[in-house]
Design a protein around this motif. Structure first.
Motif, PDB file in Angstrom:
ATOM      1  N   PRO A  55       0.811  -1.217   0.000  1.00  0.00           N
ATOM      2  CA  PRO A  55       0.000   0.000   0.000  1.00  0.00           C
ATOM      3  C   PRO A  55       0.845   1.269   0.000  1.00  0.00           C
ATOM      4  O   PRO A  55       2.011   1.251   0.404  1.00  0.00           O
ATOM      5  N   SER A  56       0.230   2.347  -0.439  1.00  0.00           N
ATOM      6  CA  SER A  56       0.906   3.636  -0.479  1.00  0.00           C
ATOM      7  C   SER A  56       1.456   3.992   0.902  1.00  0.00           C
ATOM      8  O   SER A  56       0.756   3.840   1.901  1.00  0.00           O
ATOM      9  N   GLY A  57       2.700   4.413   0.942  1.00  0.00           N
ATOM     10  CA  GLY A  57       3.310   4.825   2.199  1.00  0.00           C
ATOM     11  C   GLY A  57       3.960   3.701   2.989  1.00  0.00           C
ATOM     12  O   GLY A  57       4.490   3.923   4.074  1.00  0.00           O
ATOM     13  N   CYS A  58       3.962   2.481   2.443  1.00  0.00           N
ATOM     14  CA  CYS A  58       4.521   1.348   3.205  1.00  0.00           C
ATOM     15  C   CYS A  58       6.045   1.308   3.145  1.00  0.00           C
ATOM     16  O   CYS A  58       6.676   0.535   3.863  1.00  0.00           O
ATOM     17  N   GLY A  59       6.649   2.122   2.268  1.00  0.00           N
ATOM     18  CA  GLY A  59       8.113   2.202   2.280  1.00  0.00           C
ATOM     19  C   GLY A  59       8.811   1.616   1.064  1.00  0.00           C
ATOM     20  O   GLY A  59      10.027   1.396   1.094  1.00  0.00           O
ATOM     21  N   LYS A  60       8.092   1.411  -0.029  1.00  0.00           N
ATOM     22  CA  LYS A  60       8.708   0.820  -1.228  1.00  0.00           C
ATOM     23  C   LYS A  60       9.793   1.730  -1.810  1.00  0.00           C
ATOM     24  O   LYS A  60      10.909   1.285  -2.084  1.00  0.00           O
ATOM     25  N   SER A  61       9.443   3.008  -1.980  1.00  0.00           N
ATOM     26  CA  SER A  61      10.436   3.944  -2.533  1.00  0.00           C
ATOM     27  C   SER A  61      11.602   4.099  -1.572  1.00  0.00           C
ATOM     28  O   SER A  61      12.761   4.157  -1.989  1.00  0.00           O
ATOM     29  N   THR A  62      11.289   4.152  -0.293  1.00  0.00           N
ATOM     30  CA  THR A  62      12.347   4.289   0.713  1.00  0.00           C
ATOM     31  C   THR A  62      13.306   3.097   0.636  1.00  0.00           C
ATOM     32  O   THR A  62      14.527   3.273   0.706  1.00  0.00           O
ATOM     33  N   LEU A  63      12.751   1.910   0.457  1.00  0.00           N
ATOM     34  CA  LEU A  63      13.606   0.716   0.359  1.00  0.00           C
ATOM     35  C   LEU A  63      14.552   0.829  -0.843  1.00  0.00           C
ATOM     36  O   LEU A  63      15.754   0.593  -0.722  1.00  0.00           O
ATOM     37  N   LEU A  64      14.015   1.227  -1.993  1.00  0.00           N
ATOM     38  CA  LEU A  64      14.883   1.357  -3.176  1.00  0.00           C
ATOM     39  C   LEU A  64      15.936   2.438  -2.955  1.00  0.00           C
ATOM     40  O   LEU A  64      17.100   2.271  -3.306  1.00  0.00           O
ATOM     41  N   ARG A  65      15.505   3.561  -2.374  1.00  0.00           N
ATOM     42  CA  ARG A  65      16.440   4.673  -2.157  1.00  0.00           C
ATOM     43  C   ARG A  65      17.547   4.280  -1.169  1.00  0.00           C
ATOM     44  O   ARG A  65      18.702   4.676  -1.332  1.00  0.00           O
ATOM     45  N   CYS A  66      17.205   3.484  -0.161  1.00  0.00           N
ATOM     46  CA  CYS A  66      18.225   2.981   0.767  1.00  0.00           C
ATOM     47  C   CYS A  66      19.175   2.039   0.034  1.00  0.00           C
ATOM     48  O   CYS A  66      20.395   2.101   0.204  1.00  0.00           O
ATOM     49  N   ALA A  67      18.598   1.150  -0.795  1.00  0.00           N
ATOM     50  CA  ALA A  67      19.420   0.141  -1.472  1.00  0.00           C
ATOM     51  C   ALA A  67      20.481   0.789  -2.356  1.00  0.00           C
ATOM     52  O   ALA A  67      21.604   0.294  -2.461  1.00  0.00           O
ATOM     53  N   ILE A  68      20.124   1.905  -2.968  1.00  0.00           N
ATOM     54  CA  ILE A  68      21.072   2.528  -3.902  1.00  0.00           C
ATOM     55  C   ILE A  68      21.859   3.670  -3.248  1.00  0.00           C
ATOM     56  O   ILE A  68      22.592   4.406  -3.926  1.00  0.00           O
ATOM     57  N   GLY A  69      21.709   3.796  -1.933  1.00  0.00           N
ATOM     58  CA  GLY A  69      22.555   4.754  -1.223  1.00  0.00           C
ATOM     59  C   GLY A  69      22.088   6.202  -1.268  1.00  0.00           C
ATOM     60  O   GLY A  69      22.849   7.116  -0.968  1.00  0.00           O
ATOM     61  N   LEU A  70      20.820   6.420  -1.626  1.00  0.00           N
ATOM     62  CA  LEU A  70      20.298   7.793  -1.629  1.00  0.00           C
ATOM     63  C   LEU A  70      19.794   8.201  -0.246  1.00  0.00           C
ATOM     64  O   LEU A  70      19.540   9.373   0.006  1.00  0.00           O
ATOM     65  N   GLU A  71      19.596   7.213   0.628  1.00  0.00           N
ATOM     66  CA  GLU A  71      19.195   7.489   2.010  1.00  0.00           C
ATOM     67  C   GLU A  71      20.166   6.766   2.924  1.00  0.00           C
ATOM     68  O   GLU A  71      20.562   5.643   2.622  1.00  0.00           O
ATOM     69  N   LYS A  72      20.505   7.385   4.029  1.00  0.00           N
ATOM     70  CA  LYS A  72      21.335   6.656   4.988  1.00  0.00           C
ATOM     71  C   LYS A  72      20.444   5.627   5.690  1.00  0.00           C
ATOM     72  O   LYS A  72      19.231   5.833   5.789  1.00  0.00           O
ATOM     73  N   ILE A  73      21.041   4.532   6.134  1.00  0.00           N
ATOM     74  CA  ILE A  73      20.225   3.520   6.798  1.00  0.00           C
ATOM     75  C   ILE A  73      20.527   3.520   8.292  1.00  0.00           C
ATOM     76  O   ILE A  73      21.607   3.945   8.723  1.00  0.00           O
TER      77      ILE A  73
END
Ligand code: ATP
Ligand code: MG
Length: 263
Positions: free
Chosen positions: A55-73
């Motif tokens: 569902p919207s807001g569950c973190g799919k984009s965040t997961l991809l962004r973390c995987a490619i290093g655009l977000e710190k984990i």
């Protein structure tokens, strides 16, 4: 559509024993006190296409962004080819070894289509510009846009621009390609041409992690479907996920698509 997806799935059978190209172990991501990803384990093997839904807001984009290093984990680890990517150069290494295509294609408006595709390889590899040009042209040809090489992005349709964005991501020979809702901003008549390109890439054996709300496409292309919700993986499976989901959350999620289709 389904025929080509079947070829790709059959081709994968022989590679089942390969270790993951991309692996997330216990990935944690918080925004302030909101834990969006609460210990995610997810892996993508060579030549495999994993589709991430939820569902919207569950973190799919965040997961991809973390995987490619655009977000710190905030916890866990990211491995490429079995090796943890860490240290000071972490996000640079993740970005140079994976490619990502976003909903908004964000091409550079004052550069030609060809220069958009060539930019990263020229900056990073620089050496032989003529060869890089040939490669970029070959990529554009592969998505049916060789004749647009000298055009400015604004003169292209949304679907054409998104295909250029896919070429731009492929130009660095990514080990894994991450796609985040690449058709969500497109007019309906352009969705097919972009999804067709992605299906062809799957047939060619490209390893991909795909976020999409296009359930028919997800079913056709996925070797494995992973559903996220509430910070974790709710359910994981092959295409039987779509026909016979096990958890109540997955059933409820898939029901929302039936509702939209019936209206
Ligand atoms: N930069 C940020 N700062 C604070 N919160 C954020 C940030 N980015 C995302 N979030 C929050 O993290 C959660 C997950 O967002 P995310 O965009 O990953 O969801 P999603 O599954 O991709 O949703 P959608 O299907 O609508 O694209 C949401 O609650 C969102 O508000
Ligand atoms: Mg998103």
């Amino acid at each position: 559509m389904s025929a080509s997806a079947t070829n790709h799935k059959t081709a994968l059978e022989g590679e089942k024993s390969l270790s993951p190209v991309l692996e997330l172990r216990g990935l944690v991501k918080r925004f302030d006190d909101h834990t969006v990803l609460d210990g995610i384990d997810l892996s993508v093997r060579a030549g495999e296409v994993v589709v991430l839904v939820g569902p919207s807001g569950c973190g799919k984009s965040t997961l991809l962004r973390c995987a490619i290093g655009l977000e710190k984990i905030d916890g866990g680890s990211i491995l490429l080819d079995g090796q943890e990517v860490s240290g000071r150069e972490r996000s640079q290494e993740l970005r140079s070894r994976m490619g990502m295509v976003f909903q908004s294609y964000d091409l550079f408006p004052n550069m030609s289509v060809l220069d958009n595709v060539m930019l990263a390889p020229v900056l990073v590899r620089g050496a032989d510009k003529a060869e890089l040009r040939q490669r970029a042209l070959a990529l554009l040809d592969r998505v049916g846009l060789a004749d647009k090489a000298d055009a400015r992005p604004a003169t292209l349709s949304g679907g054409q621009q998104q295909r250029v964005a896919i070429c731009r991501a492929l130009a660095m020979d990514p080990e894994v390609l991450l796609l985040d809702e690449v058709t969500a901003a497109l007019d309906p008549e352009m969705v097919h041409e972009v999804l067709q390109v992605v299906l062809e890439l799957a047939d060619e054996g490209l390893t991909m992690l795909i976020v999409t709300h296009e359930m028919a496409f997800a079913r056709a292309i996925a070797d494995r479907v992973v559903m996220l919700d509430g910070g974790g993986v709710v359910e994981e499976g092959d295409e039987t996920f779509f026909d016979a989901p096990v958890t109540d959350r997955a059933k409820a999620f898939l029901k929302t698509f039936e509702f939209h289709r019936d209206r």
